[in-house]
Design a protein around this motif. Structure first.
Motif, PDB file in Angstrom:
ATOM      1  N   ARG A  99      43.121  36.704  30.500  1.00 56.16           N
ATOM      2  CA  ARG A  99      43.862  37.394  31.640  1.00 56.16           C
ATOM      3  C   ARG A  99      44.865  36.412  32.602  1.00 56.16           C
ATOM      4  NH1 ARG A  99      38.241  39.307  32.483  1.00 56.16           N
ATOM      5  NH2 ARG A  99      38.240  41.497  32.553  1.00 56.16           N
ATOM      6  N   HIS A 100      46.019  37.189  32.674  1.00 56.77           N
ATOM      7  CA  HIS A 100      47.153  36.341  33.555  1.00 56.77           C
ATOM      8  C   HIS A 100      47.617  35.228  32.699  1.00 56.77           C
ATOM      9  CE1 HIS A 100      46.176  38.851  36.792  1.00 56.77           C
ATOM     10  NE2 HIS A 100      45.174  38.352  37.087  1.00 56.77           N
ATOM     11  N   LEU A 101      47.441  35.123  31.417  1.00 55.43           N
ATOM     12  CA  LEU A 101      48.294  34.388  30.535  1.00 55.43           C
ATOM     13  C   LEU A 101      49.746  34.533  30.370  1.00 55.43           C
ATOM     14  CD1 LEU A 101      48.169  31.952  28.443  1.00 55.43           C
ATOM     15  CD2 LEU A 101      47.628  33.884  26.766  1.00 55.43           C
ATOM     16  N   ASP A 102      49.906  35.869  30.552  1.00 58.54           N
ATOM     17  CA  ASP A 102      51.212  36.078  30.567  1.00 58.54           C
ATOM     18  C   ASP A 102      52.169  35.602  31.275  1.00 58.54           C
ATOM     19  OD1 ASP A 102      50.055  37.839  32.228  1.00 58.54           O
ATOM     20  OD2 ASP A 102      51.228  39.544  31.733  1.00 58.54           O
ATOM     21  N   VAL A 103      51.753  35.740  32.787  1.00 60.22           N
ATOM     22  CA  VAL A 103      52.452  34.992  33.832  1.00 60.22           C
ATOM     23  C   VAL A 103      52.494  33.548  33.740  1.00 60.22           C
ATOM     24  CG1 VAL A 103      52.565  35.109  36.306  1.00 60.22           C
ATOM     25  CG2 VAL A 103      51.303  37.086  35.276  1.00 60.22           C
TER      26      VAL A 103
END
Length: 409
Positions: A99-103
């Motif tokens: 989770r939230h790796l993309d950000v």
């Protein structure tokens, strides 16, 4: 969270081979033995570089993760936005994406440091420590149910509480820009002691002498050159162990103390909610002491060059003194000359170790600055931040102690 001890017969994904304990995929990590002329120690091999990172807004809001690990003492701890092994990032487990790796990786990071892990239990293990500063929380959107926004003040307070912030988060914060954790955006500008010493702390943070920093780094090389060759370690197959033996529930040492256990874990919020794994165990608690004093009106911090069994070719700066395996010959500084400061009791890496506890202490050195070990050096806060931003210069234990230092000032 449910964590229960099991035997090898229930640790389905792991196999015990002649040389090491491995996961059936060959990924994640392995457990085996290192030995030198003096000792034989159980270690973790994890060649993959993990990813640890914080997303923080310019106005001081940190996206933190409620991170529960099977080896934690207090259950849930504050973790970085992303805390994942390469195997988990690659979804070897077949579960949900991180989770939230993309950000975190959407743009160039403001901090990007390759940091080592504990050399007394890992063999040449590193993590990539990142911090990415974003304009506003809207960039993230709705945080996952296991994430939340924490203010800088809230995070600073948590860093001074026992078992509240995990060692991975502390490592990232110590490698990062310390001004991001400052109360007013200006690191060490306020009085940390109530004794009117803030000028010495601020001057210390601003003083960054490249020549002194280079001289400190040369000390690491000098200590490495002086090392007794008999202290260098080599891998030993489990089948040839002299001081360890396998039993139905893990591995015990020559004194019958358990040093590796097997565990069944249920954690509903994780990418895969149930799994089994081995965890390294250690019966004794350790301590790490970071000393400071004022020299010429400028605060200095004492860091010591420490070789570790898992670092076969280098030495790093650690705390002024610490206890633990391989450090028995190093005398603790005279306690009558140490004015105690902040102290935090913390578990180390609950994803690999079962309740391995260490107390990180700060202390003001009241004695002669030259009376401490010849393998130690006094550096300013600014120089310490510079060292922390470089690969293989600052140990995991020193980074945890630095996190206490930053939060207490």
């Amino acid at each position: 969270m449910s964590v229960r001890r099991i035997g090898w017969s229930e640790c389905h994904e792991w196999v015990v081979e002649a040389d090491r304990v491995r996961h059936r995929t060959g990924r994640y990590f392995q457990v085996g033995l290192l030995a030198n002329a003096r000792e034989e120690r159980l270690m973790v091999w994890q060649a993959e570089v993990g990813l640890l990172g914080f997303v923080v807004t310019r106005d001081g809001r940190w996206l933190v993760q409620r991170k529960r690990e099977p080896g934690n003492v207090g259950g849930a701890e504050v973790g970085p936005t992303v805390q994942a092994t390469r195997s988990n990032l690659d979804r070897v487990h077949g579960g949900r994406p991180t989770r939230h790796l993309d950000v975190l990786i959407a743009g160039p990071p403001d901090v990007d440091v390759l940091g080592s892990e504990q050399g007394d239990r890992f063999v040449d293990k590193h993590n990539r420590d990142l911090i990415r500063v974003i304009e506003d929380v809207a960039v993230v959107g709705e945080p996952s149910p296991n994430h939340a926004w924490m203010t800088t003040e809230g995070l600073r307070a948590a860093l001074l509480e026992d078992h509240r912030v995990n060692s991975d988060a502390r490592s990232v914060l110590a490698c990062g820009r310390w001004d991001l954790l400052a109360r007013d955006g200006s690191a060490f500008a306020e009085d940390p002691t109530g004794a009117g010493q803030h000028a010495a702390w601020r001057a210390s943070y601003l003083e960054r002498d490249p020549e002194r920093t280079a001289a400190a780094e040369r000390l690491l090389d000098a200590v490495q050159e002086r090392r007794d060759p008999s202290t260098f370690a080599h891998a030993v197959p489990l089948s040839a162990a002299r001081a360890h033996r396998l039993d139905a529930h893990g591995i015990v040492d020559a004194r019958g103390r358990r040093v590796l256990g097997c565990f069944d874990v249920e954690l509903p919020e994780r990418e895969v909610p149930t799994w089994q794994q081995p965890l390294l165990e250690r019966q004794e608690e350790t301590e790490a002491l970071l000393l400071h004093t004022v020299i010429g009106g400028v605060l200095h911090v004492n860091v010591r060059a420490w070789p570790e069994l898992g670092w076969t070719s280098r030495v790093e700066f650690g705390p002024s003194w610490q206890s633990g395996p391989g450090k028995e010959d190093v005398a603790r500084p005279d306690p009558t000359l140490v004015e105690p400061g902040a102290a935090v009791r913390q578990g180390d890496e609950g994803g690999r170790f079962w309740r391995n506890l260490c107390t990180y202490r700060l202390g003001r050195w009241l004695g002669d600055p030259d009376a401490l070990s010849e393998d130690a050096v006094w550096v300013t806060l600014g120089e310490l931040e510079m060292l922390a931003r470089r690969t293989d210069r600052v140990t995991n234990e020193l980074r945890s102690a630095i996190s206490v230092l930053i939060a207490s000032c």
